[in-house]
Design a protein around this motif. Structure first.
Motif, PDB file in Angstrom:
ATOM      1  N   ILE A   1      14.055 -21.000 -31.880  1.00 17.60           N
ATOM      2  CA  ILE A   1      13.731 -21.815 -32.759  1.00 17.60           C
ATOM      3  C   ILE A   1      12.526 -22.700 -32.810  1.00 17.60           C
ATOM      4  O   ILE A   1      11.439 -22.728 -33.815  1.00 17.60           O
ATOM      5  N   ILE A   2      12.306 -23.207 -31.978  1.00 20.42           N
ATOM      6  CA  ILE A   2      11.047 -24.244 -31.533  1.00 20.42           C
ATOM      7  C   ILE A   2       9.792 -23.299 -31.620  1.00 20.42           C
ATOM      8  O   ILE A   2       8.768 -23.615 -32.062  1.00 20.42           O
TER       9      ILE A   2
ATOM     10  N   SER B   1       9.346 -20.469 -33.164  1.00 23.72           N
ATOM     11  CA  SER B   1       9.056 -19.909 -34.588  1.00 23.72           C
ATOM     12  C   SER B   1       8.674 -21.132 -35.143  1.00 23.72           C
ATOM     13  O   SER B   1       7.781 -20.778 -36.141  1.00 23.72           O
ATOM     14  N   MET B   2       9.130 -22.289 -35.094  1.00 22.27           N
ATOM     15  CA  MET B   2       8.387 -23.375 -36.001  1.00 22.27           C
ATOM     16  C   MET B   2       6.902 -23.733 -35.461  1.00 22.27           C
ATOM     17  O   MET B   2       6.194 -23.945 -36.326  1.00 22.27           O
TER      18      MET B   2
ATOM     19  N   ARG C   1       6.451 -19.893 -38.523  1.00 21.80           N
ATOM     20  CA  ARG C   1       7.497 -18.842 -39.255  1.00 21.80           C
ATOM     21  C   ARG C   1       8.766 -19.608 -39.541  1.00 21.80           C
ATOM     22  O   ARG C   1       9.136 -20.572 -38.997  1.00 21.80           O
ATOM     23  N   SER C   2       9.360 -18.978 -40.393  1.00 23.68           N
ATOM     24  CA  SER C   2      10.959 -19.505 -40.648  1.00 23.68           C
ATOM     25  C   SER C   2      11.720 -19.024 -39.811  1.00 23.68           C
ATOM     26  O   SER C   2      11.976 -17.881 -39.611  1.00 23.68           O
ATOM     27  N   PRO C   3      12.591 -19.964 -39.242  1.00 23.30           N
ATOM     28  CA  PRO C   3      13.633 -19.595 -37.979  1.00 23.30           C
ATOM     29  C   PRO C   3      14.682 -18.314 -38.594  1.00 23.30           C
ATOM     30  O   PRO C   3      15.179 -17.731 -37.669  1.00 23.30           O
TER      31      PRO C   3
END
Length: 57
Positions: free
Chosen positions: A46-47, A49-50, A54-56
């Motif tokens: 998640i981190i 992709s942030m 990008r959207s997770p």
């Protein structure tokens, strides 16, 4: 990896049902470790992709 954790959890519950304490304890410990590894990798993903924007999901 979550599948492995759930599999070991199922083994732990079944062995606890039949009274094999040592096997149940070991399987529950493995399931717990795999679960924490899965959660850590999920948070890292998640981190990452942030950071990349990008959207997770």
């Amino acid at each position: 990896m979550l599948g492995w954790a759930l599999g070991f959890l199922a083994i732990a519950l079944l062995t606890a049902l039949f009274g094999f304490g040592g096997i149940a304890t070991a399987s529950a410990g493995i399931a717990q470790i795999l679960f924490y590894i899965f959660i850590a990798l999920f948070v890292i993903g998640i981190i990452a992709s942030m950071v990349r924007g990008r959207s997770p999901l």
